[in-house]
Each structure stands twice: as structure tokens, then as C-alpha cells.
Design a protein around this motif. Structure first.
Motif, PDB file in Angstrom:
ATOM      1  N   LEU A 102      10.718 -10.543  -0.351  1.00 56.41           N
ATOM      2  CA  LEU A 102      10.149 -11.752   0.243  1.00 56.41           C
ATOM      3  C   LEU A 102       8.787 -11.464   0.870  1.00 56.41           C
ATOM      4  N   TYR A 103       8.184 -12.520   1.402  1.00 58.69           N
ATOM      5  CA  TYR A 103       6.875 -12.423   2.054  1.00 58.69           C
ATOM      6  C   TYR A 103       6.756 -11.312   3.105  1.00 58.69           C
ATOM      7  N   GLY A 104       5.680 -10.625   3.043  1.00 56.27           N
ATOM      8  CA  GLY A 104       5.320  -9.732   4.146  1.00 56.27           C
ATOM      9  C   GLY A 104       6.272  -8.585   4.440  1.00 56.27           C
ATOM     10  N   LEU A 210      13.999  -3.227  -4.271  1.00 57.28           N
ATOM     11  CA  LEU A 210      13.788  -4.254  -3.259  1.00 57.28           C
ATOM     12  C   LEU A 210      13.096  -3.637  -2.045  1.00 57.28           C
ATOM     13  N   VAL A 211      12.013  -4.261  -1.632  1.00 54.64           N
ATOM     14  CA  VAL A 211      11.320  -3.795  -0.427  1.00 54.64           C
ATOM     15  C   VAL A 211      11.754  -4.680   0.736  1.00 54.64           C
ATOM     16  N   LEU A 212      12.318  -4.036   1.754  1.00 59.41           N
ATOM     17  CA  LEU A 212      12.909  -4.769   2.868  1.00 59.41           C
ATOM     18  C   LEU A 212      12.355  -4.297   4.201  1.00 59.41           C
ATOM     19  N   ASP A 213      12.080  -5.239   5.048  1.00 59.39           N
ATOM     20  CA  ASP A 213      11.590  -4.936   6.390  1.00 59.39           C
ATOM     21  C   ASP A 213      12.775  -4.580   7.296  1.00 59.39           C
ATOM     22  N   THR A 239      11.120  -0.699   4.910  1.00 55.76           N
ATOM     23  CA  THR A 239       9.816  -0.453   5.531  1.00 55.76           C
ATOM     24  C   THR A 239       9.887  -0.673   7.039  1.00 55.76           C
ATOM     25  N   LYS A 240       8.838  -0.290   7.695  1.00 54.98           N
ATOM     26  CA  LYS A 240       8.678  -0.483   9.141  1.00 54.98           C
ATOM     27  C   LYS A 240       9.795   0.181   9.951  1.00 54.98           C
ATOM     28  N   MET A 241      10.286   1.289   9.435  1.00 56.15           N
ATOM     29  CA  MET A 241      11.298   2.041  10.168  1.00 56.15           C
ATOM     30  C   MET A 241      10.684   2.699  11.404  1.00 56.15           C
ATOM     31  N   ASP A 242       9.388   2.762  11.452  1.00 55.75           N
ATOM     32  CA  ASP A 242       8.715   3.386  12.604  1.00 55.75           C
ATOM     33  C   ASP A 242       8.958   2.599  13.886  1.00 55.75           C
ATOM     34  N   ILE A 264      12.072   5.413   2.890  1.00 52.32           N
ATOM     35  CA  ILE A 264      11.809   4.603   4.072  1.00 52.32           C
ATOM     36  C   ILE A 264      10.311   4.670   4.394  1.00 52.32           C
ATOM     37  N   GLY A 265       9.790   3.532   4.803  1.00 55.00           N
ATOM     38  CA  GLY A 265       8.394   3.457   5.213  1.00 55.00           C
ATOM     39  C   GLY A 265       8.327   3.650   6.713  1.00 55.00           C
ATOM     40  N   THR A 266       7.428   4.519   7.145  1.00 56.48           N
ATOM     41  CA  THR A 266       7.407   4.842   8.571  1.00 56.48           C
ATOM     42  C   THR A 266       6.050   4.606   9.203  1.00 56.48           C
ATOM     43  N   GLY A 267       5.250   3.722   8.625  1.00 55.54           N
ATOM     44  CA  GLY A 267       3.950   3.423   9.213  1.00 55.54           C
ATOM     45  C   GLY A 267       3.079   2.666   8.233  1.00 55.54           C
TER      46      GLY A 267
END
Ligand SMILES: Nc1nc2c(ncn2[C@@H]2O[C@H](COP(=O)(O)OP(=O)(O)OP(=O)(O)O)[C@@H](O)[C@H]2O)c(=O)[nH]1
Ligand SMILES: [Mg+2]
Length: 439
Positions: A102-104, A210-213, A239-242, A264-267
Motif C-alpha cells: 500500500l501507499y507509503g 510485500l513491503v510492510l510498514d 520497513t521502519k523497524m528502526d 527488515i528495513g532499519t532506516g
């Protein structure tokens, strides 16, 4: 208090207590529950896991030679690991990766991070923008691509993403890894689904990720479920696990759907991407290297406490050093110890490790030829004593002198550490308990 801190505090309670009993265990279990619920892990799941921890800790016998304290920590580690899922290592090789979400949520940023990841592993990589809704989408992907030094393909004027893929095929198919960024939507509606399905058919991806916040916590599970049912996922990137206080909730919820978390995205930066390895992730969350391995090693080594304490105090003789070295000169022990340390701390080269092992063994043989008096007062070892020790141990006088030099250096180094009280405290604690690397 964040999740990591709360979990560490709970483990510390066990490590510090002089006695592990039911009361302490109940308290630790309550701490764990509070920490996990605050991280948005599903309440039922939290109860299941903590009940299992309590039950196992009370009923199971620790394996021979393992203290109850260490055993409980390893049980907690195991059970927490079970809620993180299995993860899945990415395949390093030619492939087409389609990112959906989804968005963003971080799709475009993640596309760049993945490009960097595969490029650094020696593969040629291209990015493709299939977002035909927002005119600026291609420009954003192009900027990301530039940052990591890979080409980006797109057609800002094209209205149909499937036609776009067909038209660009000739260009991107020259690359080994092709990553497709897709348009976000506010909800997983029929329109988005239809488009994703058509796009998937046109691309023929090896991975649909799937990219998930992660900041949405448990909600991530529901979204993963819906996308999985609709388009069939091969993996998830959180993402945004930081900044995510709810990262634990997101991870556990996704794990429950059976869709493996791959990264996982950390930044926000391009290097802020990690392959998700549940064991390593949890160990780091708990502030430990591989907890279990470390516990086993220290228990195996049983570093003689008195000697260890003396060494830390800076007033030690060769005999104290001998006691500690004797434990650590056992084959493979040093190697195991080093490999269990937290990453970064343990960046030891194989060569250095082998030399240390050899030194330990040689020094031990030399010390075996010393008298009790010499071990207690190394200052008296001079001239003929050196020759006698060398002959007795079958080593050269030069090696005996080398050992003495090492001893003096160690003493000096540790005395020098006196000024650094914090460091000394940590070391003393580690030698005493061998369990808490978190401080
Ligand atoms: N802190 C942090 N921010 C991130 C991470 N990943 C992405 N972001 C930020 O999240 C915002 C949205 O990222 P995008 O990559 O544009 O998300 P998107 O899914 O492509 O968005 P749309 O294309 O609009 O659907 C940006 O400000 C990113 O910098 C992360 O791992 N950590
Ligand atoms: Mg985007």
C-alpha cells in the motif's frame, strides 16, 4: 522502556539473582508479558508463549552441567524465537522481484536497498518503475537508482503498466536481477488486485514480496494475509523497524500468516537493510551474542572464579593466569567463544585465532614446568631458571621469555584499565557470571 530494554531487564533479573525460584520466575514472566504486549504482540500469543516458558522452566530438568539459571534463559530464548517465525534467506542469483504494498510503506526506498544488496553480491541489477499513476514516481525511483549506481527504467507517459513492462522488456532483461516497483494504493481494493495480477503475469516474477510498514504492529498480519490470498506472496519485507515500538507485534503477526520475513528495513538510507535472521535478531534484541552457545561455553570452561577475580583486580600472578589459560587452551574452546560473541565485537581473523590457540597451548606447556614458587612470584624467573624451564618443557628459552613478557603486558594492560572503571566492572561481571553481555 523499549522492547529490547524490557527484555534485557527481565533476563538480567535472572542473571543477577542468587536463587532462581518460582517467585522470581513469576516476576520475570510478568515482565515478559508486559514488554511483549506493549510491543503489540497479540495477547493470546503472549499468554501462550509465557505459559510455555513458565511450565518448561519449572518442570524440565536442565541438562547435566547446565545451571538452572542458564537453562531458563535458553528456554526464554527458544520460546521467543518461536514467535518470530523462520525467516527466509534471499536467493543470491538472477531473478525477477516484484514489490507490492500500500501507499507509503517503503516500496520505492526498499527497491533501492535491494538493488544495492544484490549489486554488492556481484550481480547486475536494474530497477523498473511500473507506477503509471503518479508522474513523479519514476523520478523518485531514478534518484534512488542513482544513489546505488544501477539503471532505472520507466515510461512516465504510459498509462498501462502491463504494456509498459512489455515495452521495456528488451532493456531490463539484460540484467541479472530486475526489481519492479509498483504503484501504491490506499487500500487493497479490487482495482489494485486486478492490476497486480495482470502485472504479475506480465513480469513472471520469481519473488513477489510485500513491503510492510512495521509501525502498524499487529495490523501487519492482516495485510500480509490479504495480499497473500490475493496475489500469492513469496516473502515480506518489514520497513521502519528502526523506529517501530511495535516491531515485535508486526514480526510475530506476519510470522503467523506463514509468509516468511526476508529482510527488515532499519532506516531511510540505502544501506539500512538487513537479511532477517530470527535467531540473530532476537539475540541482538536481548543484547546478547548467541546466548545459548555462550552459556554452554562458559559453563564448559568454568573459568576459575578466584583466579578470574584476581586478574581483573590487576594483582595476579602467573599461577592465576595459568588457571584461566588452562581452561581456555582446551581444543576449540577459544574458537567457540569468539564465534558466539556479538557481531562486531568478534571480528577476529582466522589467522589471529590460530596463533592465539597455539600460544595458549605453548604457554601452558611452559608453565607446567615451573615450580609453584615461580608461578606465585614470576619476578624470580631469570637466568638459569629460564634455561631449566625451557629444557623441562621442550621449548626454547626465547619462548619462556616471551611468556613472561606476555604476563607483564597483561598485568600492565589490566592495571591501565583501572582508570576505566566501567570497563573493569563489565569484565569482572562477565568473568563472574559469564552471562550478561548487555551492559
Ligand atoms: N525510518 C525509516 N524510514 C523508511 C524506511 N523505509 C522507507 N522509509 C521512509 O518511508 C517513506 C515512504 O517510502 P517510499 O519508499 O516512498 O514508500 P512507497 O511504498 O514507495 O510509497 P508510494 O510509492 O507512495 O506508495 C519515505 O520517507 C522513506 O524514507 C525504513 O526502513 N526506516
Ligand atoms: Mg513508491
Amino acid at each position: 522502556m523499549g522492547l529490547a530494554e524490557a527484555l534485557r531487564e527481565a533476563l538480567r533479573k535472572i542473571a543477577r539473582s542468587s536463587r532462581v525460584d518460582e517467585e522470581l520466575l513469576a516476576e520475570v514472566v510478568r515482565d515478559l508479558q508486559r514488554a511483549l504486549i506493549r510491543a503489540d504482540v497479540d495477547v493470546r500469543l503472549v499468554m501462550e508463549v509465557t505459559e510455555r516458558i513458565e511450565e518448561r522452566a519449572l518442570k524440565e530438568e536442565p541438562p547435566k552441567g547446565v545451571s538452572l539459571r542458564s537453562y531458563i534463559i535458553s528456554v526464554i530464548h527458544q520460546e521467543l524465537l518461536s514467535i518470530l517465525g523462520r525467516g527466509r534467506a534471499p536467493r543470491i542469483g538472477p531473478q525477477r522481484i516484484m514489490l507490492v504494498g500500500l501507499y507509503g510503506q517503503g516500496k520505492t526506498t526498499t527497491a533501492g536497498k535491494l538493488a544495492r544488496f544484490f549489486k554488492r553480491r556481484g550481480l547486475s541489477v536494474a530497477l523498473v518503475c511500473t507506477d503509471t499513476y503518479r508522474p513523479a514516481a519514476f523520478e523518485q525511483l531514478r534518484q534512488v537508482a542513482e544513489q546505488v549506481g544501477v539503471p532505472a527504467f520507466g515510461k512516465p507517459d504510459e498509462g498501462d503498466p502491463v504494456r509498459l513492462v512489455r515495452d521495456l522488456e528488451r532493456k531490463f532483461s539484460k540484467y541479472q536481477v530486475v526489481i519492479f516497483d509498483t504503484a501504491g494504493r490506499s487500500a487493497l481494493d479490487q482495482e489494485l488486485l486486478d492490476e497486480l495480477r495482470r502485472l504479475k503475469e506480465a513480469i513472471g516474477p520469481d519473488e513477489v514480496i510485500l513491503v510492510l510498514d512495521a509501525t502498524m504492529g499487529q495490523q501487519a498480519g492482516r495485510q500480509a494475509e490479504a495480499f497473500h490470498r490475493a496475489v500469492g506472496l513469496t516473502g515480506v519485507i518489514l520497513t521502519k523497524m528502526d523506529g517501530a515500538a511495535k516491531g515485535g507485534g508486526a514480526l510475530s503477526a506476519v510470522a503467523r500468516t506463514g509468509a516468511p520475513v526476508m529482510f527488515i528495513g532499519t532506516g531511510e538510507k540505502m544501506e539500512d537493510l538487513e537479511v532477517f535472521d530470527p535467531d540473530r535478531y532476537l539475540s541482538r534484541l536481548l543484547g546478547l551474542g548467541d546466548v545459548k552457545a555462550l552459556m554452554e561455553i562458559l559453563e564448559e570452561a568454568r573459568a576459575p572464579e578466584e583466579a578470574a577475580a584476581k586478574i581483573v583486580s590487576g594483582r595476579f600472578t602467573l599461577k592465576d593466569l595459568y588457571e584461566v589459560w588452562r581452561e581456555f587452551s582446551r581444543p576449540g574452546l577459544l574458537r567457540k567463544l569468539v564465534s558466539s560473541l556479538p557481531l562486531g565485537v568478534a571480528d577476529v581473523k582466522e589467522e589471529a585465532l590460530r596463533k592465539s590457540e597455539e600460544d595458549l597451548w605453548r604457554f601452558r606447556v611452559i608453565m607446567d614446568s615451573m615450580t609453584e614458587e615461580e608461578l606465585e612470584n614470576p619476578e624470580i624467573i631469570k637466568g638459569t631458571r629460564i634455561l631449566r624451564i625451557a629444557r623441562g618443557s621442550g621449548r626454547s628459552p626465547r619462548e619462556v621469555r616471551e611468556l613472561l613478557k606476555h604476563y607483564r603486558m597483561a598485568r600492565k594492560a589490566i592495571k591501565g584499565m583501572r582508570g576505566n572503571r566501567r570497563l573493569r566492572r563489565i569484565l569482572a561481571k562477565q568473568l563472574r557470571e559469564g552471562s550478561d553481555w548487555a551492559e
